[in-house]
Design a protein around this motif. Structure first.
Motif, PDB file in Angstrom:
ATOM      1  N   HIS A  42       0.479   3.082  -4.394  1.00  0.00           N
ATOM      2  CA  HIS A  42       1.576   4.001  -4.706  1.00  0.00           C
ATOM      3  C   HIS A  42       2.839   3.777  -3.886  1.00  0.00           C
ATOM      4  CE1 HIS A  42      -0.266   6.200  -1.351  1.00  0.00           C
ATOM      5  NE2 HIS A  42       0.900   6.793  -1.205  1.00  0.00           N
ATOM      6  N   ASP A  43       2.784   2.959  -2.865  1.00  0.00           N
ATOM      7  CA  ASP A  43       4.001   2.667  -2.106  1.00  0.00           C
ATOM      8  C   ASP A  43       3.885   1.305  -1.443  1.00  0.00           C
ATOM      9  OD1 ASP A  43       2.531   2.976   0.303  1.00  0.00           O
ATOM     10  OD2 ASP A  43       3.182   5.029   0.558  1.00  0.00           O
ATOM     11  N   SER A  44       4.908   0.921  -0.724  1.00  0.00           N
ATOM     12  CA  SER A  44       4.933  -0.415  -0.115  1.00  0.00           C
ATOM     13  C   SER A  44       4.030  -0.532   1.114  1.00  0.00           C
ATOM     14  CB  SER A  44       6.365  -0.791   0.259  1.00  0.00           C
ATOM     15  OG  SER A  44       6.887   0.149   1.186  1.00  0.00           O
ATOM     16  N   GLU A  45       3.571   0.567   1.644  1.00  0.00           N
ATOM     17  CA  GLU A  45       2.684   0.562   2.813  1.00  0.00           C
ATOM     18  C   GLU A  45       1.221   0.529   2.375  1.00  0.00           C
ATOM     19  OE1 GLU A  45       3.747   0.406   6.030  1.00  0.00           O
ATOM     20  OE2 GLU A  45       5.748   0.227   5.177  1.00  0.00           O
ATOM     21  N   LYS A  46       0.843  -0.538   1.685  1.00  0.00           N
ATOM     22  CA  LYS A  46      -0.513  -0.660   1.155  1.00  0.00           C
ATOM     23  C   LYS A  46      -1.509  -0.859   2.305  1.00  0.00           C
ATOM     24  CE  LYS A  46      -3.263  -3.369  -2.021  1.00  0.00           C
ATOM     25  NZ  LYS A  46      -3.326  -4.531  -2.859  1.00  0.00           N
ATOM     26  N   PRO A  47      -2.481   0.051   2.435  1.00  0.00           N
ATOM     27  CA  PRO A  47      -3.478  -0.106   3.497  1.00  0.00           C
ATOM     28  C   PRO A  47      -4.472  -1.218   3.164  1.00  0.00           C
ATOM     29  CG  PRO A  47      -4.000   1.812   2.172  1.00  0.00           C
ATOM     30  CD  PRO A  47      -2.688   1.261   1.648  1.00  0.00           C
ATOM     31  N   PRO A  48      -5.272  -1.646   4.134  1.00  0.00           N
ATOM     32  CA  PRO A  48      -6.295  -2.658   3.875  1.00  0.00           C
ATOM     33  C   PRO A  48      -7.341  -2.149   2.885  1.00  0.00           C
ATOM     34  CG  PRO A  48      -5.977  -2.360   6.227  1.00  0.00           C
ATOM     35  CD  PRO A  48      -5.221  -1.277   5.544  1.00  0.00           C
ATOM     36  N   HIS A  49      -7.994  -3.091   2.215  1.00  0.00           N
ATOM     37  CA  HIS A  49      -9.055  -2.790   1.261  1.00  0.00           C
ATOM     38  C   HIS A  49     -10.274  -2.229   1.979  1.00  0.00           C
ATOM     39  CE1 HIS A  49     -11.970  -3.358  -1.953  1.00  0.00           C
ATOM     40  NE2 HIS A  49     -12.743  -3.938  -1.066  1.00  0.00           N
ATOM     41  N   GLY A  50     -10.998  -1.375   1.276  1.00  0.00           N
ATOM     42  CA  GLY A  50     -12.331  -0.987   1.709  1.00  0.00           C
ATOM     43  C   GLY A  50     -12.566   0.492   1.914  1.00  0.00           C
ATOM     44  N   LEU A  51     -13.517   1.052   1.154  1.00  0.00           N
ATOM     45  CA  LEU A  51     -13.890   2.456   1.325  1.00  0.00           C
ATOM     46  C   LEU A  51     -14.509   2.722   2.689  1.00  0.00           C
ATOM     47  CD1 LEU A  51     -15.416   3.187  -2.212  1.00  0.00           C
ATOM     48  CD2 LEU A  51     -13.211   3.971  -1.318  1.00  0.00           C
ATOM     49  N   LEU A  52     -15.091   1.697   3.322  1.00  0.00           N
ATOM     50  CA  LEU A  52     -15.695   1.851   4.645  1.00  0.00           C
ATOM     51  C   LEU A  52     -14.785   1.342   5.764  1.00  0.00           C
ATOM     52  CD1 LEU A  52     -19.359   0.765   3.796  1.00  0.00           C
ATOM     53  CD2 LEU A  52     -18.421   3.083   3.936  1.00  0.00           C
ATOM     54  N   ASN A  53     -13.630   0.831   5.406  1.00  0.00           N
ATOM     55  CA  ASN A  53     -12.691   0.285   6.381  1.00  0.00           C
ATOM     56  C   ASN A  53     -11.969   1.428   7.081  1.00  0.00           C
ATOM     57  OD1 ASN A  53     -10.447  -0.929   7.660  1.00  0.00           O
ATOM     58  ND2 ASN A  53     -10.456  -2.594   6.187  1.00  0.00           N
ATOM     59  N   PRO A  54     -12.006   1.486   8.429  1.00  0.00           N
ATOM     60  CA  PRO A  54     -11.341   2.582   9.136  1.00  0.00           C
ATOM     61  C   PRO A  54      -9.830   2.614   8.915  1.00  0.00           C
ATOM     62  CG  PRO A  54     -12.384   1.064  10.700  1.00  0.00           C
ATOM     63  CD  PRO A  54     -12.708   0.586   9.327  1.00  0.00           C
ATOM     64  N   GLU A  55      -9.228   1.500   8.481  1.00  0.00           N
ATOM     65  CA  GLU A  55      -7.789   1.463   8.213  1.00  0.00           C
ATOM     66  C   GLU A  55      -7.492   1.566   6.715  1.00  0.00           C
ATOM     67  OE1 GLU A  55      -5.860  -1.759  10.242  1.00  0.00           O
ATOM     68  OE2 GLU A  55      -7.172  -1.513  11.976  1.00  0.00           O
ATOM     69  N   GLY A  56      -8.512   1.624   5.885  1.00  0.00           N
ATOM     70  CA  GLY A  56      -8.370   1.722   4.432  1.00  0.00           C
ATOM     71  C   GLY A  56      -8.633   3.137   3.985  1.00  0.00           C
ATOM     72  N   PRO A  57      -8.923   3.306   2.751  1.00  0.00           N
ATOM     73  CA  PRO A  57      -8.985   2.345   1.667  1.00  0.00           C
ATOM     74  C   PRO A  57      -7.626   2.191   0.987  1.00  0.00           C
ATOM     75  CG  PRO A  57      -9.779   4.445   0.869  1.00  0.00           C
ATOM     76  CD  PRO A  57      -9.413   4.630   2.326  1.00  0.00           C
ATOM     77  N   ASP A  58      -7.520   1.187   0.109  1.00  0.00           N
ATOM     78  CA  ASP A  58      -6.320   1.108  -0.725  1.00  0.00           C
ATOM     79  C   ASP A  58      -6.555   1.948  -1.979  1.00  0.00           C
ATOM     80  OD1 ASP A  58      -7.373  -0.551  -2.907  1.00  0.00           O
ATOM     81  OD2 ASP A  58      -7.105  -2.299  -1.636  1.00  0.00           O
ATOM     82  N   ASP A  59      -5.504   2.202  -2.738  1.00  0.00           N
ATOM     83  CA  ASP A  59      -5.592   3.109  -3.885  1.00  0.00           C
ATOM     84  C   ASP A  59      -6.482   2.597  -5.008  1.00  0.00           C
ATOM     85  OD1 ASP A  59      -3.819   4.788  -2.556  1.00  0.00           O
ATOM     86  OD2 ASP A  59      -2.093   4.211  -3.764  1.00  0.00           O
ATOM     87  N   GLY A  60      -6.717   1.287  -5.076  1.00  0.00           N
ATOM     88  CA  GLY A  60      -7.537   0.727  -6.135  1.00  0.00           C
ATOM     89  C   GLY A  60      -9.023   0.736  -5.872  1.00  0.00           C
ATOM     90  N   ASP A  61      -9.434   1.097  -4.666  1.00  0.00           N
ATOM     91  CA  ASP A  61     -10.846   1.025  -4.287  1.00  0.00           C
ATOM     92  C   ASP A  61     -11.710   2.070  -4.991  1.00  0.00           C
ATOM     93  OD1 ASP A  61     -10.371  -1.074  -2.575  1.00  0.00           O
ATOM     94  OD2 ASP A  61     -10.229   0.165  -0.787  1.00  0.00           O
ATOM     95  N   LEU A  62     -12.911   1.633  -5.405  1.00  0.00           N
ATOM     96  CA  LEU A  62     -13.921   2.484  -6.032  1.00  0.00           C
ATOM     97  C   LEU A  62     -15.296   2.059  -5.525  1.00  0.00           C
ATOM     98  CD1 LEU A  62     -12.656   2.381  -9.734  1.00  0.00           C
ATOM     99  CD2 LEU A  62     -12.798   4.432  -8.307  1.00  0.00           C
TER     100      LEU A  62
END
Length: 186
Positions: free
Chosen positions: A97-117
Motif C-alpha cells: 500500500h505504500d513505498s515503505e514495503k516491509p520484508p516478506h513473511g508472516l513469521l518475520n519480526p520485520e514483516g509481513p508485507d501486504d501480499g502475505d498469506l
C-alpha cells in the motif's frame, strides 16, 4: 447474560462479520465489497475459483483450485492483475500500500508485507480448498491496506512449494504455478 456484556459482544461479533451488514448514515444497508478470480495453471485455463469478501478489518478469501502437486503451497497477493504470460511473471511482486514495503513473511519480526498469506494444502488429487483471511488488503479502499481493485488490479498467485514465512523475497516458495486475476464480482 448481563446487559453490560451485550455491547462488547455485539461489537466483537460485528468486527468479525458475524452480524448482518450495518446501515449507513442515510439508512441504506452497507453491503460488503465482493470480488472473484478464476485460477489458471500452465495446463488449464480454468483450474478453480477464488471468492473474496471485504469485512470491517480485512478480506476473507475462499480458494477452490485443482491441478496442483499434492502438498503445501505458498499463496500471495501480487500487485498486478495480469496472469497472461507463462510463469505468471506479469503479476508483478507482492501487493503493497505504500513505498515503505516491509520484508516478506508472516513469521518475520520485520514483516509481513501486504501480499502475505498462510500456505494452502493440496490433497492427493491436487485439489486445494481453503478459507484464508488477510487484514493487509482491501477491495473497497480501506486506508492503510493494499488496494486489490485499483487501476492495474491484483492477482492471487499460488507457488510450487510452501512459504517458510521468513526467507526473502517469497519465503522459498518457488515458481508460480497458478494465477487468478481479481475482479469485482458482478
Amino acid at each position: 447474560m448481563k446487559p453490560s456484556c451485550i455491547a462488547p459482544l455485539a461489537f466483537a461479533l460485528a468486527a468479525f462479520g458475524a452480524l448482518p451488514a450495518a446501515a449507513d448514515h442515510h439508512g441504506a444497508k452497507a453491503e460488503p465489497a465482493l470480488a472473484v478470480g478464476e485460477f489458471r495453471t500452465a495446463t488449464s485455463e480454468s483450474a478453480g475459483i477464488a471468492d473474496l469478501s471485504e469485512g470491517p478489518k480485512g478480506v476473507v478469501i475462499r480458494v477452490n483450485v485443482e491441478g496442483l502437486e499434492p502438498g503445501w503451497h505458498g499463496i500471495h497477493f501480487h500487485a498486478v492483475g495480469d496472469c497472461s504470460d507463462e510463469g505468471f511473471q506479469k503479476s508483478g511482486s507482492h501487493a503493497h500500500h505504500d513505498s515503505e514495503k516491509p520484508p516478506h513473511g508472516l513469521l518475520n519480526p520485520e514483516g509481513p508485507d501486504d501480499g502475505d498469506l498462510p500456505n494452502i494444502y493440496a490433497n492427493e488429487n491436487g485439489v486445494a480448498q481453503a478459507e484464508l483471511y488477510s487484514p493487509f488488503v482491501t477491495l473497497a479502499g480501506a486506508e492503510g491496506r493494499a488496494m486489490l481493485l485499483d487501476e492495474d488490479g491484483a492477482a492471487l498467485v499460488i507457488h510450487e512449494g510452501p512459504d517458510d514465512h521468513m526467507s526473502q523475497p517469497i519465503g522459498g516458495a518457488g515458481a508460480r504455478v497458478a494465477c487468478a486475476v481479481i475482479r469485482k464480482a458482478e
